[in-house]
Design an enzyme around this catalytic site. Structure first.
Site, PDB file in Angstrom:
ATOM      1  N   GLU A 315       0.827  -1.207   0.000  1.00 57.02           N
ATOM      2  CA  GLU A 315       0.000   0.000   0.000  1.00 57.02           C
ATOM      3  C   GLU A 315       0.864   1.260   0.000  1.00 57.02           C
ATOM      4  OE1 GLU A 315      -3.636   2.095   2.568  1.00 57.02           O
ATOM      5  OE2 GLU A 315      -2.509   0.409   3.424  1.00 57.02           O
ATOM      6  N   LYS A 336      -5.599   1.111  12.654  1.00 61.26           N
ATOM      7  CA  LYS A 336      -5.799  -0.272  13.107  1.00 61.26           C
ATOM      8  C   LYS A 336      -4.808  -0.630  14.202  1.00 61.26           C
ATOM      9  CE  LYS A 336      -7.824  -2.275   8.872  1.00 61.26           C
ATOM     10  NZ  LYS A 336      -7.777  -1.089   7.993  1.00 61.26           N
TER      11      LYS A 336
END
Length: 414
Positions: A315, A336
């Site tokens: 990513e 997260k």
């Protein structure tokens, strides 16, 4: 030629491992708190599960809902209703023609508690003891069905399923409902209640969960060289989407404009991302182009960043590929690290974080990164929040799911 209406966010709702509503969740995120804790049950001993912890819901539904509601809803629907009620009240409980009101609420896994409890009941007590509400409770569209009933939505109720991208894709679909002229207001988001020993065991078997049993709060560590997998989370995030014209006509408070939606698929592997990041780049590019902003306008990114070896850097490289030198002024947050991975609810909660970051001009931190991976070529917000610049700015939220689903949502200030 008619122009598609601008879509704004007028209400936010959540129940998460950090708090029972948006305010407490956001405050905990800014403070760098972790929702991960050791299981307070017998799962490890009873089933031999190698993972001893998760980021479980902070406020139990039984403390918020009535007993009849908890009895007839799977936990995934319970979380969705709790978040919906907060978001709807936050939006001012708008008076909307039911034919112009929609709902899009997704789950990546659905009513797993109901499904497995019913199977246990069938085996242990026979068919007559299986609850008659079992199917309405376990079906993946159960959360949105309850939301639709809650708000009286008749423009359409939808439950898109795209694994861990489900919540973000639901919001993207809600945006399109308004743009297409089908609705003026849409309640959209994601929910997940997969904190059951079977999914925990299954994720552990796939070697995607962290095994840092000695330090649950420090286990989710995106971009750290010692990252070893994600931490399972649960909860829901819901937003109220509204055409800018409709919001202005009723004097609604607006958090942000959701201006860009980007979707793509990898066609590469069932669980692994394309290492070239082609689909991720395409989704982000489409969101930026759809919003009509430039790369210079994007100053913040809430990354999917689950804390896996391959996924995090794929990513990050995709962001650099798309933005090039402009990526130098993008502040990167991986929330997260605090909430764990809410699966189908993740993209919705992280959209809320992205909206709050713009509204408060503050990027939340990424915690537990003590040794940043040297391959990370982006400006990671670590440990403490970072102020965002003034003026008109934009932020991206990325959500990716098993099956190669890629969703990017772009929000701007108003």
């Amino acid at each position: 030629m008619s122009t598609a209406p601008d879509v704004v966010v007028t209400g936010l709702g959540a129940t998460t491992p950090l708090g029972g509503d948006v305010d407490t969740t956001w405050a905990a995120a800014l403070a760098g708190e972790s929702g991960a804790k050791t299981f307070e049950n017998d799962w490890v001993e009873k089933y031999g599960i190698p993972v001893h912890f998760a980021a479980q819901i902070k406020v139990q539904p039984a403390d918020v809902l009535t007993r009849p509601e908890t009895k007839r809803m799977d936990p995934s629907a319970q979380y969705a209703i709790i978040a919906t009620r907060e978001a709807w009240a936050d939006a001012g409980s708008p008076q909307v023609d039911p034919e112009r009101l929609g709902a899009v609420v997704s789950s990546g896994i659905g009513g797993i508690w109901t499904t497995l409890d019913a199977w246990d009941t069938l085996q242990e007590r026979g068919a007559r003891r299986v609850l008659p509400m079992t199917v309405p409770m376990l079906m993946p569209n159960s959360p949105v069905a309850y939301v639709e009933l809650e708000i009286g939505a008749r423009a359409g109720a939808h439950a898109l399923v795209s694994a861990c991208a489900s919540g973000a894709e639901a919001i993207g679909y809600g945006i399109e409902m308004i743009r297409s002229g089908r609705a003026d207001v849409v309640v959209a988001g994601g929910t997940e209640a997969a904190m059951h020993p079977m999914p925990v065991a299954a994720f552990a078997a796939s070697r995607t969960l962290s095994l840092n049993n000695d330090d649950p709060a420090g286990a989710s560590r995106p971009y750290d060289v010692k990252r070893d997998g994600f931490v399972l989370g649960e909860g829901a995030g819901i937003v109220v989407l509204e055409s800018a014209e409709h919001a202005a006509a009723r004097g609604a408070t607006v958090y942000a404009r959701l201006a860009g939606v980007g979707l793509s698929s990898d066609a590469y592997h069932l669980t692994s991302p394309d290492p070239e990041g082609t689909g991720q780049v395409a989704a982000m590019r489409r969101a930026v182009e759809d919003a009509g902003v430039s790369a210079r306008d994007v100053v913040h990114l809430n990354a999917h960043a689950t804390s896996t070896k391959v996924g995090d850097l794929t990513e990050a490289a995709s962001v650099r590929t798309l933005f090039g030198g402009e990526a130098d002024h993008v502040t990167l947050s991986a929330t997260k690290s605090m909430t764990g991975h809410l699966l189908g609810g993740a993209g919705a909660l992280e959209t809320i974080f992205t909206i709050k970051a713009l509204a408060d001009r503050k990027a939340p931190p990424t915690i537990n990164v003590t040794e940043p991976d040297p391959a990370l070529d982006l400006d990671l917000v670590r440990d403490t929040p970072r102020d965002l610049p003034g003026g008109d700015i934009a932020a991206l939220n990325n959500s990716f799911g098993f099956g190669g689903h890629n969703v990017a949502l772009l929000a701007t200030t108003v």
